[in-house]
Write an enzyme that holds these catalytic residues in place. Structure first.
Site, PDB file in Angstrom:
ATOM      1  N   ASP A   1       0.952  -1.314   0.045  1.00 10.79           N
ATOM      2  CA  ASP A   1      -0.121   0.048  -0.059  1.00 10.79           C
ATOM      3  C   ASP A   1       0.975   1.169   0.080  1.00 10.79           C
ATOM      4  OD1 ASP A   1      -2.277   1.686   0.707  1.00 10.79           O
ATOM      5  OD2 ASP A   1      -3.377  -0.239   0.747  1.00 10.79           O
TER       6      ASP A   1
ATOM      7  N   HIS B   1      -3.563   5.366   4.360  1.00 15.31           N
ATOM      8  CA  HIS B   1      -4.373   4.483   3.813  1.00 15.31           C
ATOM      9  C   HIS B   1      -3.816   3.043   4.043  1.00 15.31           C
ATOM     10  CE1 HIS B   1      -6.065   1.811   0.461  1.00 15.31           C
ATOM     11  NE2 HIS B   1      -7.015   2.512   0.584  1.00 15.31           N
TER      12      HIS B   1
ATOM     13  N   SER C   1     -11.530  -0.838  -0.748  1.00 15.21           N
ATOM     14  CA  SER C   1     -10.061  -1.085   0.022  1.00 15.21           C
ATOM     15  C   SER C   1      -9.880  -1.627   1.343  1.00 15.21           C
ATOM     16  CB  SER C   1      -9.613   0.560   0.247  1.00 15.21           C
ATOM     17  OG  SER C   1      -8.839   0.846  -0.681  1.00 15.21           O
TER      18      SER C   1
END
Length: 599
Positions: A145, A183, A354
């Site tokens: 990520d 994230h 996600s």
């Protein structure tokens, strides 16, 4: 010295001398070769620098290059490299340009964890799996990520900093330096946040080990860098969770050839040849997009996961997705998820596929803890057989019961994942037989839609034979070649099996119509898991349709099928070729397939 080699040296000396007269930079190339020694030999005679081996067949080198001032210069330089490569048993050379991927996201907080605490029904039954002693212990999950905060108080006990890496910046610490790169830390929390420590949340696999692998950034990465991240510590990783991909809504974009090679290496060499598990977020383009245009998601080597909201409906951002296996809960406009974030914080407001993918990765970790001998295909079968339809709605098409008895949705796959059922089935799971691949010849059609007929239908009778003994299907891939007069996003493709199961391979994509408003053509491998467990024999039908027949005329040029599956009765056949009709490309082994994507 052979004359041809002398000519090569002259060419190299001339090229490097030319570079000396202009600004010098270095360019990276991915080299495909059977032998590392051939690549080193190439470098020794050309002034290039060997950087590393990326996959089993790809190597990365850096060569001096002039700062190019024109497109013509780029072509000439590449032609020079290709010419040199032929002298050193190099089968392929690719300039490494950067491309950009995008995150898939639009304990003290246990009461907020409606996705796990049984506040909503149906339940994913994670607590039931925990009650059987499952926590992900001994399983390693790589979070690929935009980085992970390694010292987050709710993650640090489960993170292995020594084996984490930042491929974006080429350093050992994947902790983000920008507040915008939260994230990956959110994703990591859903997998492996610690239990009973009075901090934020608890991850589904709260005793697993996490590796932070940074790959996302504003400037993008090369194909070889992406491949390296997906093979990071390959011998020591069980699951790679990926919540990123190309932009939603338009384009047909997939992994480059080096990344394809890395995925293949992962499932054939990882986990002592049992294969690593690649979990992938299916995408957030909603019903105005289709995940089959994403080559990462529609790969047979990945497990795409989508989202269900608290209301029991497919999340508003969930795409039509024939390759998707299942769904987990994620946020919608009514209720969102909570997880770890940067600055040692705990945040809510999370929504997007996600945050569905890491929950699936956590559940798979519980299954692998239960049965470490599970192969990458065993895991796919377990998800198909244990996910539940319940009363979930997808707002696109009705649920179908396929020819093998599995209920399947065009958006939600086989339904909501069930951690307890996954663990229970894993206990006594018997390894599936070796995978076979059978491919048909190309079916030429060259028929077009018009004002009076908005669709073209091509049907072909396929029969199993001695050379292709698949009695139970897994993935089905369709190479479709079509052209369009304008607005490509109006093209619709469906595939129907002999059992009557209908799979929407491509659906209307309005943004794609804007981006590709003029005439053009496309050749692409679309895939589907909707025929799982069915038989090959019978009439297969491909339909090409224009969603706006007065605007867009579609010509179906050709199509061919690739069937993946196994023989329930026997696994004795070696690779063999049938003389006519369907051809067995592969029997008891998988061969890397070189796909060409036309953008």
């Amino acid at each position: 010295m052979p004359l041809s080699i002398v000519h090569t040296f002259v060419l190299v000396i001339f090229t490097l001398a030319s570079f000396a007269k202009s600004d010098i930079t270095s360019k990276e190339y991915a080299i495909k070769a059977d032998s590392k020694n051939d690549v080193i030999d190439l470098c020794r005679h050309t002034g290039c620098t060997f950087i590393r081996q990326v996959t089993s067949v790809y190597f990365l080198v850096k060569c001096p290059a002039a700062k190019l001032r024109s497109k013509t210069g780029t072509n000439r330089e590449m032609a020079t490299m290709q010419h040199i490569a032929k002298k050193y048993n190099i089968t392929k050379i690719e300039f490494q340009d950067k491309h950009k991927n995008y995150p898939r996201t639009q304990d003290s907080h246990w009461t907020s964890m409606w996705n796990l605490n049984n506040d909503v029904q149906p339940s994913m039954k994670v607590q039931e799996a925990w009650s059987k002693g499952r926590s992900g212990s001994g399983v390693v999950v790589a979070v690929v990520d935009d980085g992970v905060q390694l010292n987050h108080p709710d993650l640090r006990q489960n993170i292995n900093p020594a084996n984490s890496y930042d491929y974006y910046n080429s350093d050992q610490n994947p902790t983000p330096t920008s507040a915008n790169d939260s994230h990956g830390t959110m994703v990591a929390g859903l997998v492996a946040a610690e239990a009973n420590n009075d901090q934020c949340i608890v991850g589904i696999a709260h005793n697993c080990t996490i590796l932070g692998v940074k790959i996302l950034g504003d400037e993008g990465v090369t194909d070889s860098t992406e491949a390296s991240a997906l093979n990071h510590k390959l011998n020591g990783v069980d699951i790679y969770t990926n919540s990123w991909g190309p932009s939603d809504g338009f384009g047909h974009i997939g992994p480059g050839s080096v990344t394809e090679s890395a995925l293949y290496d992962g499932v054939t060499k990882g986990r002592n040849k049992k294969g690593v598990i690649y979990v992938w977020a299916a995408g957030n383009g909603g019903l105005r997009d289709n995940c089959n245009a994403d080559g990462y998601v529609n790969s047979i080597f990945t497990i795409p996961i989508t989202s269900v909201g608290v209301d029991g409906r497919a999340a508003y951002y969930a795409e039509v997705c024939a390759p998707v296996f299942a769904a987990t809960y994620s946020g919608n406009k009514n209720k969102t998820l909570t997880s770890t974030s940067l600055a040692s914080s705990c945040v809510d407001g999370l929504q997007g596929t996600s945050f569905s993918a890491p929950q699936a990765a956590g559940m798979i970790a519980l299954a692998i803890e239960t049965n470490p001998e599970l192969t990458w295909r065993d895991v796919q079968h377990l998800i198909v057989e244990t996910s539940k339809r319940h009363d979930l709605q997808d707002d696109f098409y009705h649920w179908q019961r396929n020819g093998a008895g599995f209920y399947v949705s065009q958006v939600l796959g086989f339904g909501l994942m069930d951690a307890d059922a996954l663990v229970e089935r894993a206990k006594t799971w018997v390894k599936v037989p070796e995978q076979k691949l059978c491919s048909t010849s190309e079916f030429r059609v060259y028929s077009s839609t018009n004002y009076f007929s908005s669709s073209v239908r091509s049907r072909k009778l396929i029969q199993n034979g001695d050379a292709c003994q698949i009695s139970s299907l897994e993935h089905v891939e369709v190479l479709v070649s079509f052209s369009y007069t304008r607005r490509r996003g109006n093209v619709v493709l469906t595939l129907e099996s002999p059992a009557g199961t209908k799979s929407f391979l491509l659906t209307p994509r309005p943004i794609d119509s804007i981006k590709f408003s003029g005439p053009g053509s496309r050749a692409w491998y679309y895939s589907s898991v909707h025929f799982w467990g069915e038989k090959i024999d019978g009439l297969w039908a491909l339909t090409a349709k224009s969603d706006s027949p007065f605007t867009t005329e579609v010509t179906l040029k050709s199509w061919k099928l690739r069937f993946y599956g196994f023989n329930k009765e026997s696994n004795k056949n070696d690779c063999a070729h049938k003389k006519s009709g369907i051809v067995t490309v592969l029997s008891v082994c998988i061969t890397i397939l070189s796909l060409v994507f036309y953008y």
